[in-house]
Motif scaffolding. Structure first.
Motif, PDB file in Angstrom:
ATOM      1  N   VAL A  87     -12.459  -3.304  -2.481  1.00 46.73           N
ATOM      2  CA  VAL A  87     -11.845  -2.030  -2.857  1.00 46.73           C
ATOM      3  C   VAL A  87     -10.331  -2.142  -2.696  1.00 46.73           C
ATOM      4  O   VAL A  87      -9.833  -2.752  -1.746  1.00 46.73           O
ATOM      5  N   LYS A  88      -9.599  -1.569  -3.637  1.00 40.62           N
ATOM      6  CA  LYS A  88      -8.144  -1.431  -3.550  1.00 40.62           C
ATOM      7  C   LYS A  88      -7.793   0.031  -3.717  1.00 40.62           C
ATOM      8  O   LYS A  88      -8.349   0.721  -4.575  1.00 40.62           O
ATOM      9  N   ILE A  89      -6.853   0.518  -2.885  1.00 42.28           N
ATOM     10  CA  ILE A  89      -6.441   1.920  -2.930  1.00 42.28           C
ATOM     11  C   ILE A  89      -4.977   1.966  -3.349  1.00 42.28           C
ATOM     12  O   ILE A  89      -4.129   1.317  -2.745  1.00 42.28           O
ATOM     13  N   ASN A  90      -4.706   2.727  -4.407  1.00 41.12           N
ATOM     14  CA  ASN A  90      -3.339   2.897  -4.898  1.00 41.12           C
ATOM     15  C   ASN A  90      -3.059   4.379  -5.058  1.00 41.12           C
ATOM     16  O   ASN A  90      -3.914   5.147  -5.527  1.00 41.12           O
ATOM     17  N   SER A  91      -1.870   4.796  -4.661  1.00 43.06           N
ATOM     18  CA  SER A  91      -1.486   6.197  -4.804  1.00 43.06           C
ATOM     19  C   SER A  91      -0.222   6.295  -5.637  1.00 43.06           C
ATOM     20  O   SER A  91       0.492   5.313  -5.837  1.00 43.06           O
ATOM     21  N   VAL A  92       0.082   7.507  -6.103  1.00 41.78           N
ATOM     22  CA  VAL A  92       1.289   7.712  -6.910  1.00 41.78           C
ATOM     23  C   VAL A  92       2.546   7.503  -6.073  1.00 41.78           C
ATOM     24  O   VAL A  92       3.622   7.204  -6.607  1.00 41.78           O
ATOM     25  N   SER A  93       2.426   7.636  -4.745  1.00 47.10           N
ATOM     26  CA  SER A  93       3.587   7.436  -3.874  1.00 47.10           C
ATOM     27  C   SER A  93       3.851   5.965  -3.581  1.00 47.10           C
ATOM     28  O   SER A  93       4.853   5.625  -2.963  1.00 47.10           O
ATOM     29  N   GLY A  94       2.922   5.092  -4.016  1.00 46.12           N
ATOM     30  CA  GLY A  94       3.092   3.672  -3.768  1.00 46.12           C
ATOM     31  C   GLY A  94       2.362   3.165  -2.553  1.00 46.12           C
ATOM     32  O   GLY A  94       2.257   1.956  -2.339  1.00 46.12           O
ATOM     33  N   ALA A  95       1.856   4.056  -1.705  1.00 45.99           N
ATOM     34  CA  ALA A  95       1.099   3.633  -0.531  1.00 45.99           C
ATOM     35  C   ALA A  95      -0.279   3.161  -0.965  1.00 45.99           C
ATOM     36  O   ALA A  95      -0.776   3.513  -2.032  1.00 45.99           O
ATOM     37  N   GLY A  96      -0.911   2.371  -0.115  1.00 48.30           N
ATOM     38  CA  GLY A  96      -2.252   1.896  -0.453  1.00 48.30           C
ATOM     39  C   GLY A  96      -2.708   0.808   0.473  1.00 48.30           C
ATOM     40  O   GLY A  96      -2.106   0.564   1.529  1.00 48.30           O
ATOM     41  N   GLY A  97      -3.779   0.138   0.087  1.00 43.28           N
ATOM     42  CA  GLY A  97      -4.337  -0.923   0.907  1.00 43.28           C
ATOM     43  C   GLY A  97      -5.531  -1.534   0.207  1.00 43.28           C
ATOM     44  O   GLY A  97      -5.883  -1.158  -0.920  1.00 43.28           O
TER      45      GLY A  97
END
Length: 353
Positions: free
Chosen positions: A43-53
């Motif tokens: 799984v990859k997590i991406n947000s509009v703010s650029g944060a993720g993991g």
């Protein structure tokens, strides 16, 4: 593994009630239930703010079910349409994060399978492969770390899928067409799937990629129109041999009912000799080898007997004096297993009585 041991035990326990294995010729239905051991899912997590993991969900063993409709060609090859359903829960995330959720997969496959005829009289191994489409429905996906908390909305995404199958069928004695099936299949989904999510309260998405599954199934398969097992014939009563009985064997090419040149010579010899004795009738009995389905072989044995009878009539034997019977793949001259092309079993016997 306990479930794998259970499959082996089921096979051993079924052997005492197993009937003779035969290739499927015609329509059949099948269904099964078992367990899905899904591998960890990236799984990859991406947000509009650029944060993720990124990481991978750790899954638990879950149930699996399938239902299929297919057609057998009588030579070991089968084609089928199959529906598949699996369910797994996630009980953790790699890298020290906490998380979980559930995943359901459902969809269909077009499969091609091959039954190995003649390897064993009572157990019929098979292999197969299929391509299809699966939908993965995610529910309550969430990942939490000291740095962020995220969650995904319930959503469903699909992709093309494939599978490889290896298993065995054990025909059940007393139930023509019914067989116990035990198999393993590896199922994979292609491409990435994206699910809407939130990350620290803002919009984000989960991207799941690899989805690999080890599925173990136990089920039943029913072939329509399967012949009933031939009854065991009682020992014939002893009768005095007729001094004028005489028999002739006419052999045939594989899957043929027409007479060869040599076969016509033998029929002519039988017709000529029938005029030299006082006979009551001529029995013309047709037989086949064990290749092909029992239904097909029964019809082929009758066609062979009819060809010989027609030749006898052409050679001067009265049609009213000839009786015709077809015995299919029973009463083998050379005992063989199923699916064997044996030239000496492809014959017609002319008996002058």
């Amino acid at each position: 593994m306990k479930f794998r041991n259970a499959l082996v035990a089921a096979t051993i326990l079924a052997l005492p009630i197993a009937a003779k294995a035969q290739p499927i010729g015609g329509w059949y239905i099948a269904g099964g239930a078992g367990a899905n051991l899904m591998l960890n899912e990236n799984v990859k997590i991406n947000s509009v703010s650029g944060a993720g993991g990124s990481g991978h969900f750790k899954s638990t063993v879950g149930p699996a079910f399938d239902l299929s409709v297919g057609y057998g060609l009588g030579n070991g090859l089968r084609a089928e349409i199959e529906g598949l359903y699996t369910y797994n829960s996630f009980n953790g995330v790699s890298g020290g994060a906490t998380g979980g959720g559930q995943e359901q997969k459902f969809g269909g496959f077009a499969n091609v399978l091959y039954d190995f005829v003649g390897l064993s009289p009572y157990v019929q191994p098979y292999v197969g492969a299929g391509v299809g489409y699966l939908w993965a429905k995610e529910a309550s996906l969430h990942i939490d770390t000291p740095a962020f908390a995220s969650s995904a909305a319930n959503d469903t995404e699909g992709s093309f899928a494939y599978q490889g199958i290896i298993g065995a069928a054990i025909p059940i004695s007393g139930a023509p067409g019914l067989a116990l099936t035990v198999d393993y299949r590896f199922v994979g989904m292609t491409g990435d799937r994206n699910y809407s999510a939130t990350l620290n309260g803002g919009a984000a998405r989960y991207k799941l990629d690899n989805n690999y599954n080890n599925i173990f199934m136990v089920g039943f398969r029913y072939a329509f129109g399967a012949p009933a097992p031939a009854p065991v014939a009682p020992a014939p009563a002893a009768v005095p041999a007729s001094p004028v009985s005489r028999s002739y064997l006419v052999f045939f090419d594989w899957d043929k009912a027409d007479l060869t040149t040599r076969a016509r010579q033998i029929v002519a010899e039988a017709a000529a000799n029938s005029t030299k004795v006082q006979y009551t009738r001529l029995e013309v009995n047709g037989y086949t080898d064990t290749s092909g389905t029992p239904q097909y072989n029964q019809g082929l044995s009758i066609r062979r007997a009819q060809s010989v009878a027609a030749e006898l009539v052409k050679d001067g034997v009265p049609k009213s004096a000839i009786s015709i019977q077809g015995f299919g793949e029973t009463h083998l001259l050379v005992p063989t297993g199923p699916g064997v092309r044996e030239p000496q079993n492809r014959r017609v016997e002319i008996i002058i009585k």
